[in-house]
Design an enzyme around this catalytic site. Sequence first.
Site, PDB file in Angstrom:
ATOM      1  N   GLU A   1       0.777  -1.230   0.000  1.00 40.88           N
ATOM      2  CA  GLU A   1       0.000   0.000   0.000  1.00 40.88           C
ATOM      3  C   GLU A   1       0.815   1.290   0.000  1.00 40.88           C
ATOM      4  OE1 GLU A   1      -3.377   0.190  -0.147  1.00 40.88           O
ATOM      5  OE2 GLU A   1      -3.423  -1.989  -0.395  1.00 40.88           O
TER       6      GLU A   1
ATOM      7  N   SER B   1     -45.015 -33.690  42.375  1.00 36.21           N
ATOM      8  CA  SER B   1     -44.438 -33.949  43.700  1.00 36.21           C
ATOM      9  C   SER B   1     -43.152 -33.180  43.946  1.00 36.21           C
ATOM     10  CB  SER B   1     -44.189 -35.450  43.874  1.00 36.21           C
ATOM     11  OG  SER B   1     -45.410 -36.154  43.829  1.00 36.21           O
TER      12      SER B   1
END
Length: 818
Positions: free
Chosen positions: A90, A470
Amino acid sequence: MIKIKTLLGFFIKVGIFCTFLGALVVAGGYFYLKPQLPDVEQLRDIKLQTPLRIYSADQKLIAEFGEKRRVPINYEQIPEPFVQAILAAEDSRYFDHGGIDFKGLARAAFQLASTGRIKTGGSTITMQVARNYLLTLERTFIRKFKEIILSLQMERQLSKKEILELYVNKIYLGNRAYGIQAAANVYYGRDIDQLTLAELAMIAGLPKAPSAYNPLANPPRALERRNWILARMQRLGYIDSSQMAEAQQAPITAAYHGADIELYAPYIAEMVRSDLLSRYGESIYIDGFNAYTTIRSADQRAANQAVVAGLMAYELRHGYRGAEQQWDASLTEQQYLDKLRQIPSYASLEPAVVLAVSDPKAELQNASLLLRTGELVELNWDGISWARPFKSVNSRGPEPTQAAQVLAKGDLVRLLQTDKGWVLRQIPQVQSALVSLSTKNGAIRALVGGFSFQQSKFNRVVQGTRQPGSNFKPFVYTAALASGFTPASIINDAPVVFEDKNLESSWRPENYSKEFFGPTRFREALYKSRNLVSIRILRTLGVKPTLEYIQRFGFDGSRLPKNLSLALGSADVTPLELATGYAVFANGGFKVEPYWLERVTDRRGDELYQAQPMTVCEGCIYVPEPDQTGEDASLTELDTPPLEQELQEGETLTSLPLAPRIIDEQTAYLINNIMQDVIKRGTGRKAGKLGRKDLAGKTGTTNDLKDAWFSGFNRDLVASVWVGFDQPQTLGRREFGSTAALPIWIDYMEQALQGLPEAPLIPPQGIVSVRIDPETGLLAYPGQKNAIFEVFRKQDVPTAAAVRQGASASQDSSEDLF
């Protein structure tokens, strides 16, 4: 000659004038545009859009939420070879120019003028940072001029390292990856500092055109770009010829890697996301929040495995429902593969299509199947033979003798990979939920809201209200113990009919066995889950006072029935509510609040939230933090400043809120002790395989066997498990809490308690153990051989003794003792 000199002078003057005029234009443009430009200084505090990440308590990544995948890093974390690769690609003169590479600009302008296109970009890395952070992407001369001005300012105010750091964290590199660390994770499943030179060069080639040079979308162009960068690195002296050659010969190893999820806990992740969204709004998806849950990764993995294994076991007990779909048997293998790739996996179950089934006369019965990965697998008879046809939850067809009785070409089925190879399975229609939490502060350690989050996002732990059966009885029995009952109290287990104005008609409750056992001890009635005894206890206590007592455990009063069916668990509760209530039995009587979010930090690691859970701490003195209630908060709680107060033996100071005591320690000990018998000799006996003496719990099964439960605990950890259908229907005549839910609880607790020493509840003061007659609950007579030990509050010890067999009874023998 004179004319030439005159002409040359004229052109020099024109050049000077044009230069001066150009300078005036540039200066004018600078002063005109400068007030419109953003402040470069803001780049020091820039907020990069970073997703929300959710972690376990031991920092395993659970989930990531946000459109952009980004993991910001600082300059020191960037490998030097990558810096060299990105400069080669770049901006090779990055460390030499002042933000503007005039040679590069001139070269780009010349290329544009001579060829009509730019082969090498004129923008420096600094200019790209200015454009990406501070400007728009519009292609205009004014924007370019602004870009140049900002670049010059950036170079004066920021260091080269700071600018490059901004660049590598901002750039888009394809596949939702923003920044080089995210790109390394996405393409290689590793961090940037773990990549090879070839891999670094591949990533360095992406900024120019992430789609065109993407190694996943366009491998040939990506390879060409990578090798060009490596050659540039060699020409610039970053690497030598042998390094370049080796890297250029390296194959493309990139492959898509999703978010690196380390722990599968999607239900808790969604709970955290929803919680944070209500606290902080939509910014949670972009502001880089890190949320740390209370989940322990080992516990969560054990819970995931236990739920899947439990539901798979249920499916094996009830038979094979057949293929999910039947595809055309004439399709090609590639056509099958294309269709398979549209079918999701659920939990550990992989979709597969049958390609061939062995001849019925063959000695070995098997089948060939295609997975969506393209892999061909063989399914042997051991993986098929279980598949008796499903007829109903209560019946199955005959055992198969041939693979062709189970499978046919074109069948879409599910396979599970085991230690012994692939086996045939099916997606369960039944569901389950599991939640466990610390009894000391309510921290959730594991949570599974269903078989598969991909299949159903409905979280049954917190959203699924069902009858507990239960499993709810211990709360009624605790209310009874607090009201004067003892573990040796005798209650008659006999038929009874109730005329209750809150019920539609006469009610004739029964025990599941349809039998009646006459006078029964309180302890035995709970661990054997006797329905009629539970109803008689509630009738004696009164429904209203019992409801008031039970609500202190955290249950929603609006979902508790206001009639005697409460004793049989006809309330609507969630697994989390049950587990939270059971924590009180486990910790000695203290109410804790469940929580799952421990802390939240921002992108810089600064703490935004820290949980302050109510904590069980017997002997602690609570000292509020000054910023909670003011400077004098501690003096409000204590008569003297805490640091000056003389502490008694065993007392400590704590700034954590103390969990309130909701049942006295003697009652808590008694119910805990009774519930241990559920595992020692009651409906939870299977849990004895864990080989621990500190476990207690209770099974639960509702009418018509629609819901199966088990909730159990030791002193430190409690877990509740539910199994049932989302649309209530019977599980089958052999499916109870002990067969459907308890095995899941056992599998989970076996892992969760691994390595933890036993932690029995210590009897508090005032609890004594005496020998009693098991038939009457009275004191044992001297020499009684069948006498048993029972625990009592000291003041509740029976005063009368049983009489020897054959002597007249010394107690009221009426049928209904309560």
